[in-house]
Write a protein that holds these residues in place. Sequence first.
Motif, PDB file in Angstrom:
ATOM      1  N   ARG A 270      40.257  38.573  40.507  1.00 24.43           N
ATOM      2  CA  ARG A 270      40.114  39.885  41.152  1.00 24.43           C
ATOM      3  C   ARG A 270      41.174  40.040  42.246  1.00 24.43           C
ATOM      4  O   ARG A 270      41.844  39.075  42.628  1.00 24.43           O
ATOM      5  N   ALA A 271      41.313  41.255  42.744  1.00 26.28           N
ATOM      6  CA  ALA A 271      42.252  41.497  43.838  1.00 26.28           C
ATOM      7  C   ALA A 271      41.753  40.788  45.108  1.00 26.28           C
ATOM      8  O   ALA A 271      40.557  40.831  45.414  1.00 26.28           O
ATOM      9  N   PRO A 272      42.635  40.143  45.835  1.00 26.71           N
ATOM     10  CA  PRO A 272      42.206  39.463  47.067  1.00 26.71           C
ATOM     11  C   PRO A 272      41.831  40.462  48.148  1.00 26.71           C
ATOM     12  O   PRO A 272      42.433  41.527  48.254  1.00 26.71           O
ATOM     13  N   ASP A 273      40.823  40.116  48.943  1.00 28.74           N
ATOM     14  CA  ASP A 273      40.455  40.973  50.065  1.00 28.74           C
ATOM     15  C   ASP A 273      40.456  40.156  51.350  1.00 28.74           C
ATOM     16  O   ASP A 273      40.699  38.954  51.351  1.00 28.74           O
ATOM     17  N   VAL A 274      40.179  40.820  52.455  1.00 29.11           N
ATOM     18  CA  VAL A 274      40.292  40.204  53.775  1.00 29.11           C
ATOM     19  C   VAL A 274      39.419  38.964  53.902  1.00 29.11           C
ATOM     20  O   VAL A 274      39.827  37.956  54.497  1.00 29.11           O
ATOM     21  N   GLU A 275      38.220  39.010  53.341  1.00 30.12           N
ATOM     22  CA  GLU A 275      37.308  37.872  53.478  1.00 30.12           C
ATOM     23  C   GLU A 275      37.832  36.628  52.772  1.00 30.12           C
ATOM     24  O   GLU A 275      37.407  35.513  53.080  1.00 30.12           O
ATOM     25  N   ASP A 276      38.751  36.812  51.832  1.00 31.23           N
ATOM     26  CA  ASP A 276      39.333  35.645  51.161  1.00 31.23           C
ATOM     27  C   ASP A 276      40.209  34.836  52.122  1.00 31.23           C
ATOM     28  O   ASP A 276      40.389  33.632  51.927  1.00 31.23           O
ATOM     29  N   ILE A 277      40.750  35.476  53.143  1.00 33.39           N
ATOM     30  CA  ILE A 277      41.508  34.728  54.149  1.00 33.39           C
ATOM     31  C   ILE A 277      40.568  33.797  54.904  1.00 33.39           C
ATOM     32  O   ILE A 277      40.912  32.644  55.195  1.00 33.39           O
ATOM     33  N   GLU A 278      39.359  34.297  55.211  1.00 29.49           N
ATOM     34  CA  GLU A 278      38.359  33.455  55.879  1.00 29.49           C
ATOM     35  C   GLU A 278      38.011  32.248  55.007  1.00 29.49           C
ATOM     36  O   GLU A 278      37.918  31.113  55.494  1.00 29.49           O
ATOM     37  N   ARG A 279      37.834  32.487  53.720  1.00 29.62           N
ATOM     38  CA  ARG A 279      37.524  31.396  52.801  1.00 29.62           C
ATOM     39  C   ARG A 279      38.702  30.429  52.694  1.00 29.62           C
ATOM     40  O   ARG A 279      38.521  29.211  52.603  1.00 29.62           O
ATOM     41  N   CYS A 280      39.901  30.961  52.730  1.00 27.96           N
ATOM     42  CA  CYS A 280      41.104  30.130  52.677  1.00 27.96           C
ATOM     43  C   CYS A 280      41.176  29.219  53.906  1.00 27.96           C
ATOM     44  O   CYS A 280      41.539  28.041  53.797  1.00 27.96           O
ATOM     45  N   LEU A 281      40.820  29.760  55.064  1.00 31.97           N
ATOM     46  CA  LEU A 281      40.805  28.956  56.285  1.00 31.97           C
ATOM     47  C   LEU A 281      39.810  27.804  56.175  1.00 31.97           C
ATOM     48  O   LEU A 281      40.074  26.683  56.645  1.00 31.97           O
ATOM     49  N   GLU A 282      38.679  28.058  55.552  1.00 31.36           N
ATOM     50  CA  GLU A 282      37.697  27.000  55.350  1.00 31.36           C
ATOM     51  C   GLU A 282      38.256  25.913  54.437  1.00 31.36           C
ATOM     52  O   GLU A 282      38.068  24.710  54.694  1.00 31.36           O
ATOM     53  N   VAL A 283      38.946  26.324  53.383  1.00 30.75           N
ATOM     54  CA  VAL A 283      39.560  25.360  52.463  1.00 30.75           C
ATOM     55  C   VAL A 283      40.613  24.528  53.190  1.00 30.75           C
ATOM     56  O   VAL A 283      40.698  23.304  53.026  1.00 30.75           O
ATOM     57  N   MET A 284      41.420  25.190  54.022  1.00 32.40           N
ATOM     58  CA  MET A 284      42.426  24.470  54.792  1.00 32.40           C
ATOM     59  C   MET A 284      41.797  23.369  55.657  1.00 32.40           C
ATOM     60  O   MET A 284      42.295  22.244  55.717  1.00 32.40           O
ATOM     61  N   GLY A 285      40.694  23.716  56.323  1.00 36.67           N
ATOM     62  CA  GLY A 285      40.019  22.746  57.170  1.00 36.67           C
ATOM     63  C   GLY A 285      39.508  21.555  56.385  1.00 36.67           C
ATOM     64  O   GLY A 285      39.629  20.398  56.822  1.00 36.67           O
ATOM     65  N   ILE A 286      38.935  21.816  55.214  1.00 37.46           N
ATOM     66  CA  ILE A 286      38.413  20.736  54.380  1.00 37.46           C
ATOM     67  C   ILE A 286      39.537  19.837  53.895  1.00 37.46           C
ATOM     68  O   ILE A 286      39.439  18.600  53.946  1.00 37.46           O
TER      69      ILE A 286
END
Length: 304
Positions: A270-286
């Motif tokens: 699907r098209a990326p939305d703003v909340e996907d940046i939040e999820r990306c930040l979580e992935v980065m931390g992990i």
Amino acid sequence: MIMPDTELGILLLAVLFDITIGEPPRHLHPVVWMGWVIDQMDRRIVRRGGACDIIRGTGVLATTILLFGISTFLIMEVAGLWPLIEILAGGIILKTTFSYRYFRDSIKAVLDGLRGGDIEGARSRVSMLVSRETSGLDAPHLVSATIESAAENLVDGIIAPLLFFAVFGIVGAVIYRVVNTADSMLGYRDSPYRDVGFASARLDDILNFIPARIGGVLICLACGRGFDVMIEDRKRCTSPNSCYPMGAMAGGLGIWLEKPGYYRINERGRAPDVEDIERCLEVMGIVFLIMIMIGVGMVSIAGS
């Protein structure tokens, strides 16, 4: 020779510095010094194209590697006379070769701008993360560019330098950072950098070959999915490495990532939305946490 216990102390101190303090001032940052040295030598190159420029560019790269590699070796040799100073000096130097907090904060700034409806501010912030033109990007493509940058920076900003430290020590991490910096400044496919940046770009591809694939796997593990997209779309980028972490992130988040006119990863997403940046930040931390554990494990195993 740095002892394993000392290497472990250096690694943990560097991580502590990154999380609590972040980047040193620009005038004290070794990566800024690397960029200045590369720029000064590059300014003195008279472009003639072809093999001559490749040789000159190789000379720029080799000179910078020797300058910072030898300097780091000498600093650590002197610091090694006092164990605590060795750990302190090593922690400071290692921290400057990787950055989690800076990239996290940069990406969060884009997120805050988009959430606040400041599209122009978000475009400006994204332009500092990627090399593409951002003035005409809509919100989904701004999100895409941000997440692409995050995925790539996980590799060359965190995973690769920590791996090179675990295997080759402080000097290895510094040399990796020199090569990556030279590639970011000279490794373009278009004139006037195509030939001058040839050596930097190719060596950066070689050094990132394993880290990029490890990064892709770690992102998939952090997301719990994405392996299929990473494998299917791994060759969509002109770089032999970039599509591994980006494909993993796209598949892991269930979105497409696109650089218009160049590639589109995970077309089923699907098209990326703003909340996907939040999820990306979580992935980065992990991924950062996993990479720290891998580094600690590698250093410990080397000392056993």
